[in-house]
Scaffold this motif. Sequence first.
Motif, mmCIF file in Angstrom:
data_model
loop_
_atom_site.group_PDB
_atom_site.id
_atom_site.type_symbol
_atom_site.label_atom_id
_atom_site.label_comp_id
_atom_site.label_asym_id
_atom_site.label_seq_id
_atom_site.Cartn_x
_atom_site.Cartn_y
_atom_site.Cartn_z
ATOM 1 N N PHE A 72 43.400 -22.336 40.459
ATOM 2 C CA PHE A 72 43.159 -21.757 41.504
ATOM 3 C C PHE A 72 44.014 -20.199 42.009
ATOM 4 N N THR A 76 40.275 -15.311 45.862
ATOM 5 C CA THR A 76 38.946 -15.958 46.024
ATOM 6 C C THR A 76 38.036 -15.899 46.862
ATOM 7 N N TYR A 317 29.172 -27.498 46.088
ATOM 8 C CA TYR A 317 29.163 -26.377 46.504
ATOM 9 C C TYR A 317 30.476 -25.961 46.654
ATOM 10 N N GLY A 318 31.346 -25.444 45.925
ATOM 11 C CA GLY A 318 32.653 -25.663 45.233
ATOM 12 C C GLY A 318 33.305 -26.381 44.902
ATOM 13 N N ALA A 319 33.352 -25.575 43.925
ATOM 14 C CA ALA A 319 34.300 -27.195 42.904
ATOM 15 C C ALA A 319 36.060 -26.848 42.621
ATOM 16 N N THR A 320 36.729 -27.633 44.515
ATOM 17 C CA THR A 320 37.808 -27.635 44.923
ATOM 18 C C THR A 320 37.849 -28.964 44.608
ATOM 19 N N SER A 321 39.703 -28.500 44.661
ATOM 20 C CA SER A 321 40.787 -30.300 44.273
ATOM 21 C C SER A 321 40.309 -31.255 45.104
ATOM 22 N N LYS A 322 40.211 -30.975 45.789
ATOM 23 C CA LYS A 322 39.846 -31.852 47.092
ATOM 24 C C LYS A 322 38.654 -32.706 46.749
ATOM 25 N N THR A 341 28.420 -25.865 41.871
ATOM 26 C CA THR A 341 28.820 -24.155 41.840
ATOM 27 C C THR A 341 29.967 -24.172 42.095
ATOM 28 N N THR A 343 32.335 -20.304 41.860
ATOM 29 C CA THR A 343 32.822 -18.687 42.010
ATOM 30 C C THR A 343 33.849 -18.602 40.637
ATOM 31 N N THR A 344 35.006 -19.167 40.884
ATOM 32 C CA THR A 344 36.563 -18.727 39.959
ATOM 33 C C THR A 344 36.240 -18.972 38.340
ATOM 34 N N LYS A 347 36.526 -22.267 36.113
ATOM 35 C CA LYS A 347 35.861 -23.733 36.266
ATOM 36 C C LYS A 347 34.707 -23.451 35.886
ATOM 37 N N ALA A 377 33.550 -27.070 49.736
ATOM 38 C CA ALA A 377 34.501 -26.665 49.715
ATOM 39 C C ALA A 377 34.832 -26.083 51.523
HETATM 40 P P1 TMP Z 1 40.532 -24.414 48.078
HETATM 41 O O1 TMP Z 1 38.748 -25.198 48.573
HETATM 42 O O2 TMP Z 1 41.152 -25.384 47.136
HETATM 43 O O3 TMP Z 1 40.341 -23.219 48.841
HETATM 44 O O4 TMP Z 1 38.829 -24.194 47.150
HETATM 45 C C1 TMP Z 1 37.485 -23.609 47.100
HETATM 46 C C2 TMP Z 1 36.971 -23.700 46.057
HETATM 47 O O5 TMP Z 1 35.673 -22.815 46.616
HETATM 48 C C3 TMP Z 1 37.632 -22.433 45.092
HETATM 49 O O6 TMP Z 1 37.153 -22.814 43.602
HETATM 50 C C4 TMP Z 1 36.460 -20.956 45.261
HETATM 51 C C5 TMP Z 1 35.382 -21.881 45.414
HETATM 52 N N1 TMP Z 1 34.570 -20.632 46.376
HETATM 53 C C6 TMP Z 1 33.054 -20.613 46.295
HETATM 54 O O7 TMP Z 1 32.773 -20.662 45.085
HETATM 55 N N2 TMP Z 1 32.358 -19.995 46.676
HETATM 56 C C7 TMP Z 1 32.871 -19.701 48.062
HETATM 57 O O8 TMP Z 1 32.173 -18.729 48.997
HETATM 58 C C8 TMP Z 1 33.812 -19.919 48.135
HETATM 59 C C9 TMP Z 1 34.552 -19.901 49.806
HETATM 60 C C10 TMP Z 1 34.901 -20.711 47.761
#
Ligand code: TMP
Length: 407
Positions: A72, A76, A317-322, A341, A343-344, A347, A377
């Motif tokens: 993380f 970003t 949308y967003g490979a979050t830890s959550k 998908t 942007t990190t 990942k 996300a």
């Molecule tokens: P977080 O919930 O732990 O902050 O992680 C958010 C994840 O979402 C992180 O891996 C970046 C990704 N992300 C995108 O891919 N596109 C975006 O526009 C945003 C805001 C976050």
Amino acid sequence: MSKIKNCRFCNDELNQFMSFGKMPIANAFITEQEIESEYFFELAPSFCPSCALFQLIEQPDPKMLFHENYAFFAGTSILMQKHFEDLSNKIIEYYDLKPNDLTVEIGNNDGGMVEYLKNKGFNHVGVDPSKNVADAASRKGVNMLNEFFNKETAARIKKEYGEAKIFLAANTLAHIPDINSVFEGIDELLTEDGLFITEDPYLVNLLEKTSYDQIYDEHVFIFNLTAMNNVCKQYDLEVFDVEYLNTAGGSLRYYICRNGKYPQTERLSQCKEKEQTINFYSYKTYMLFKENCEKSKNNLVSLLKKIKNDKATIAGYGATSKSTTIFNYCDIGPELIDYITDTTLTKINKLSPGKHIPIYDYKYFLSNMPEYCYLLAWNHKVEIMEKEKNNYSGKWVTHIPGVKIFE
Ligand code: TMP
């Protein structure tokens, strides 16, 4: 690490009220070759009936979570950066920070608030145990210690830099199992009129939104004001102000000082009053949450299955830890989610922990637009909706505040 039976703060017996089952490490995005050796632990929350501290009964060794490949990077999110810049400005103006006054920030990741203070010439030091993000901060010129924070680290900072006028932690205190070591460190380091400002996901928001996905390995605690007051009391510290925040899915910021050093605010009284309407010491409160989690899970699985039965594509949308908690608790894999998908860089082209859904970059998303996008996300909804309003015309799926489709 084995399961604990007693509270990490006060040592009284914990009450475990549910289990999310076997869980991989939330941020351990893996390659195909690593599937065999993937690590699992039991994700199960509990509460302490004596001090009201909500905590996990098991947390993998922090060295497995915070290391040289921490996935993380706080940089970003543009909104999070603005959020940190705003607090750094507030500290300078409102608390009349002088360039020589020391600010210490723990868990400052690839920059944090001290980066903004550094840019304005203020004395500072950041402390982060994950080497890749700490190195990124160092490269920007932030004074860094690549370590876990505790009493010993505090003593060394004091020797090298002096006492801290400001001590900051954003989305960090909830990550550190040995909460007493952090408070001992703060007690060691803080000047007599010093300020400790900390913010983390707020238990009240989690219960109200059924945002169970905020529960994962790194969040060994989910705080509330009641529990924070109980912890502070032990160290002759007190919360004198709080601020509700929209970040991280709903957070509470606590302003803490040594006893009696700052007047207590009206906002604090209101928050205390609100918390008195929720009984954090009672099983009943958490049993309701457990039922809501089960309902949310069933609704989500039914909705995704229905979409798939109609032969539509779904991307996360967003490979979050959550999302690791969601997919593993709800048993959702590539049969329901085509890809995620993100942007990190760390990942991209990996697999999601436990369920092994492929993660592709944003370019892939733009050329393989799904019919449905599951907003993983959700805590970055405003930023993402703004970014996607002219790109993505499909439908969105969310589970916060309830499972639904929106356009
Ligand atoms: P977080 O919930 O732990 O902050 O992680 C958010 C994840 O979402 C992180 O891996 C970046 C990704 N992300 C995108 O891919 N596109 C975006 O526009 C945003 C805001 C976050």
